[in-house]
Design an enzyme around this catalytic site. Structure first.
Site, PDB file in Angstrom:
ATOM      1  N   CYS A  86       0.839  -1.211   0.000  1.00 56.99           N
ATOM      2  CA  CYS A  86       0.000   0.000   0.000  1.00 56.99           C
ATOM      3  C   CYS A  86       0.877   1.266   0.000  1.00 56.99           C
ATOM      4  O   CYS A  86       1.522   1.548  -0.998  1.00 56.99           O
ATOM      5  CB  CYS A  86      -1.017  -0.041   1.131  1.00 56.99           C
ATOM      6  N   HIS A 106      -3.420  -4.720   1.762  1.00 61.23           N
ATOM      7  CA  HIS A 106      -2.794  -4.945   3.078  1.00 61.23           C
ATOM      8  C   HIS A 106      -2.740  -6.429   3.430  1.00 61.23           C
ATOM      9  O   HIS A 106      -3.625  -6.924   4.135  1.00 61.23           O
ATOM     10  CB  HIS A 106      -3.598  -4.212   4.164  1.00 61.23           C
ATOM     11  N   GLU A 116      -1.074  -7.924   5.569  1.00 59.89           N
ATOM     12  CA  GLU A 116      -0.728  -8.195   6.972  1.00 59.89           C
ATOM     13  C   GLU A 116      -1.949  -8.210   7.877  1.00 59.89           C
ATOM     14  O   GLU A 116      -1.847  -8.586   9.038  1.00 59.89           O
ATOM     15  CB  GLU A 116       0.299  -7.150   7.469  1.00 59.89           C
TER      16      GLU A 116
HETATM   17  N1  GLN Z   1      -3.381   6.648   0.956  1.00 56.44           N
HETATM   18  C1  GLN Z   1      -2.130   6.307   1.553  1.00 56.44           C
HETATM   19  C2  GLN Z   1      -0.977   7.069   0.892  1.00 56.44           C
HETATM   20  O1  GLN Z   1      -1.171   7.740  -0.041  1.00 56.44           O
HETATM   21  C3  GLN Z   1      -1.876   4.804   1.479  1.00 56.44           C
HETATM   22  C4  GLN Z   1      -2.931   4.081   2.279  1.00 56.44           C
HETATM   23  C5  GLN Z   1      -2.449   2.837   2.929  1.00 56.44           C
HETATM   24  O2  GLN Z   1      -1.252   2.553   3.019  1.00 56.44           O
HETATM   25  N2  GLN Z   1      -3.393   2.089   3.420  1.00 56.44           N
HETATM   26  O3  GLN Z   1       0.126   6.962   1.327  1.00 56.44           O
END
Ligand code: GLN
Length: 196
Positions: free
Chosen positions: A77, A174, A176
């Protein structure tokens, strides 16, 4: 085997638990010297602008780029954003993978969603089941990848949600926060590859 988890901000604890469930030694990384002796590193989800800012302050940007020359790194992410070449926003990036991303591409926190993905490479991790329940939280979208990048999974809409470039991995969800440890196992196998 010892894997570091970048612990500047975000969901590093659950990655550490996932690694420990696989009986792998997991270490929080906040400073360049803590990278010494590690076999790989996970960059967790969180807020990529905050992680990038703190990584810059702690002298980690160059240290992580150097670590990546020889070691596997997996960005999940926000971590996938840090691995990318461009994120459509001026912010510190490691630019280790030839992927281009768009942040918050699926909307706000309340637009978070789950999807059952078909991740063929997971068949190698036992069980012969490529299906994987993925949780997307303010996820980025990988909108293009370079020729050295292997697309591992797409969403139902055809968006790239997991990609690999040699010993680098990026997933926009995610892994994890579910009990499925197969992507962590897949990453551990990448720690034996030392060249992109
Ligand atoms: N929106 C976040 C970003 O731009 C990422 C979101 C996340 O890691 N769940 O860094």
């Amino acid at each position: 085997m010892e894997i570091g988890v970048l612990a500047l901000q975000g969901n590093f604890d659950d990655h550490i638990s996932a690694l420990q469930a696989l009986e792998v030694k997991a270490t929080q990384v906040r400073l360049p010297k803590q990278l010494l002796g590690l076999n790989g590193l996970i960059i967790p989800g969180g807020e990529s602008t905050v992680i990038g800012k703190l990584a810059t302050e702690f002298g980690l940007i160059d240290a992580l780029r150097e670590f990546g020359q020889l070691h596997a790194i997996w960005g999940t992410c926000a971590g996938a954003i840090l691995m990318s070449k461009t994120a459509g926003n001026p912010q510190p990036l490691l630019q280790l993978m030839d992927i281009q991303v768009e942040r918050n591409a699926y909307g706000r926190q309340i637009d978070s969603f789950e999807e059952l993905l078909d991740i063929q490479c997971l068949e190698k991790m036992g069980g012969e089941n490529p299906l994987y329940r993925a949780v997307f939280i303010r996820a980025p979208r990988i909108h293009s990848v370079g020729s050295k990048v292997n697309v591992l999974a797409r969403s139902a809409k055809g968006e790239i949600v997991a990609a690999q470039q040699g010993h680098f991995l990026a997933t926009t969800f995610h892994p994890e926060i579910t009990n499925d440890l197969r992507l962590h196992q897949y990453f551990l196998a990448l720690t034996h590859i030392t060249k992109t």
